[in-house]
Scaffold this motif. Structure first.
Motif, PDB file in Angstrom:
ATOM      1  N   SER A   5      17.851  24.180  63.778  1.00  0.00           N
ATOM      2  CA  SER A   5      19.139  23.985  63.101  1.00  0.00           C
ATOM      3  C   SER A   5      19.102  24.578  61.706  1.00  0.00           C
ATOM      4  O   SER A   5      18.302  24.148  60.867  1.00  0.00           O
ATOM      5  CB  SER A   5      19.466  22.498  62.995  1.00  0.00           C
ATOM      6  N   SER A   6      19.939  25.566  61.474  1.00  0.00           N
ATOM      7  CA  SER A   6      20.117  26.175  60.151  1.00  0.00           C
ATOM      8  C   SER A   6      18.793  26.527  59.481  1.00  0.00           C
ATOM      9  O   SER A   6      18.603  26.319  58.284  1.00  0.00           O
ATOM     10  CB  SER A   6      20.925  25.246  59.237  1.00  0.00           C
ATOM     11  N   LEU A   7      17.850  27.057  60.251  1.00  0.00           N
ATOM     12  CA  LEU A   7      16.507  27.361  59.763  1.00  0.00           C
ATOM     13  C   LEU A   7      16.510  28.604  58.879  1.00  0.00           C
ATOM     14  O   LEU A   7      17.037  29.648  59.263  1.00  0.00           O
ATOM     15  CB  LEU A   7      15.565  27.563  60.949  1.00  0.00           C
ATOM     16  N   SER A   8      15.924  28.470  57.706  1.00  0.00           N
ATOM     17  CA  SER A   8      15.802  29.578  56.767  1.00  0.00           C
ATOM     18  C   SER A   8      14.422  29.540  56.139  1.00  0.00           C
ATOM     19  O   SER A   8      13.860  28.464  55.917  1.00  0.00           O
ATOM     20  CB  SER A   8      16.850  29.474  55.649  1.00  0.00           C
ATOM     21  N   GLY A   9      13.880  30.712  55.855  1.00  0.00           N
ATOM     22  CA  GLY A   9      12.579  30.766  55.204  1.00  0.00           C
ATOM     23  C   GLY A   9      12.155  32.186  54.924  1.00  0.00           C
ATOM     24  O   GLY A   9      12.764  33.140  55.394  1.00  0.00           O
ATOM     25  N   GLY A  10      11.110  32.298  54.134  1.00  0.00           N
ATOM     26  CA  GLY A  10      10.599  33.611  53.782  1.00  0.00           C
ATOM     27  C   GLY A  10       9.353  33.475  52.930  1.00  0.00           C
ATOM     28  O   GLY A  10       8.635  32.478  53.022  1.00  0.00           O
ATOM     29  N   TYR A  11       9.137  34.464  52.075  1.00  0.00           N
ATOM     30  CA  TYR A  11       7.929  34.534  51.267  1.00  0.00           C
ATOM     31  C   TYR A  11       8.280  34.803  49.811  1.00  0.00           C
ATOM     32  O   TYR A  11       9.114  35.660  49.527  1.00  0.00           O
ATOM     33  CB  TYR A  11       7.015  35.664  51.779  1.00  0.00           C
ATOM     34  N   GLY A  12       7.631  34.068  48.910  1.00  0.00           N
ATOM     35  CA  GLY A  12       7.796  34.312  47.484  1.00  0.00           C
ATOM     36  C   GLY A  12       9.231  34.272  47.005  1.00  0.00           C
ATOM     37  O   GLY A  12       9.626  35.096  46.187  1.00  0.00           O
ATOM     38  N   GLY A  13      10.023  33.374  47.536  1.00  0.00           N
ATOM     39  CA  GLY A  13      11.416  33.261  47.123  1.00  0.00           C
ATOM     40  C   GLY A  13      12.354  34.255  47.779  1.00  0.00           C
ATOM     41  O   GLY A  13      13.561  34.224  47.551  1.00  0.00           O
ATOM     42  N   ARG A  14      11.829  35.144  48.609  1.00  0.00           N
ATOM     43  CA  ARG A  14      12.656  36.135  49.319  1.00  0.00           C
ATOM     44  C   ARG A  14      12.946  35.624  50.720  1.00  0.00           C
ATOM     45  O   ARG A  14      12.030  35.423  51.513  1.00  0.00           O
ATOM     46  CB  ARG A  14      11.916  37.466  49.373  1.00  0.00           C
ATOM     47  N   MET A  15      14.214  35.383  51.031  1.00  0.00           N
ATOM     48  CA  MET A  15      14.611  34.897  52.352  1.00  0.00           C
ATOM     49  C   MET A  15      14.511  36.025  53.368  1.00  0.00           C
ATOM     50  O   MET A  15      15.069  37.099  53.173  1.00  0.00           O
ATOM     51  CB  MET A  15      16.054  34.386  52.347  1.00  0.00           C
ATOM     52  N   ILE A  16      13.782  35.754  54.446  1.00  0.00           N
ATOM     53  CA  ILE A  16      13.639  36.727  55.533  1.00  0.00           C
ATOM     54  C   ILE A  16      14.484  36.278  56.725  1.00  0.00           C
ATOM     55  O   ILE A  16      15.159  37.082  57.360  1.00  0.00           O
ATOM     56  CB  ILE A  16      12.161  36.871  55.957  1.00  0.00           C
TER      57      ILE A  16
END
Length: 144
Positions: A5-16
């Protein structure tokens, strides 16, 4: 079995990966398609708990992925990347046998006949029993 559900994530503050939602039931196959650099591997890391989400959640069997102990999660989920660096070469059967590790007990965790039967059945069900003694390194990416 898996609810995202509404999954967001990335590296070093950069959303992938941003705002991904889907559900996959037991026995369903889900494909992740996209061009290089589009976030497929990052999504897998979010789904397996290797990377913590910035927003949203991934539930496996009704529980957040991050709430599982590694051995507990390994009993219900596994990921085998298409490309890996291996110091040792393993046969296809040995690679499939790694999936039994969280179920084995004792200091040296050796396979017993029950484990052997489950590995054989899994290989037959997926049609890879003919590759049992081949090195994983000798398989094409699709065969892996």
């Amino acid at each position: 079995m898996i609810r995202v559900s509404s999954l967001s994530g990335g590296y070093g503050g950069r959303m992938i990966v941003e705002d991904v939602s889907f559900t996959a039931g037991k026995g369903e196959f889900v494909g992740i398609l996209g061009p290089n650099g589009s976030g497929k591997t990052t999504l897998l890391k979010l789904l397996t708990g290797m990377l913590s989400p910035s927003k949203g959640e991934a539930l496996v069997a009704g529980r957040p992925v991050g709430g599982y102990k590694p051995r507990e999660l390994a009993k219900i989920m596994a990921v085998l990347p298409q490309h890996t660096e291996q110091a040792f070469t393993f046969t296809v059967k040995e690679t499939v046998s790694f999936g039994r590790y969280p179920y084995q007990k004792g200091l040296f965790r050796q396979m017993d006949q029950h484990d052997e039967d489950i590995v054989r059945e899994a290989m037959e069900m997926t049609g890879i029993d003919r590759y049992a003694q081949q090195s994983v390194r000798n398989l094409s990416g699709g065969e892996r």
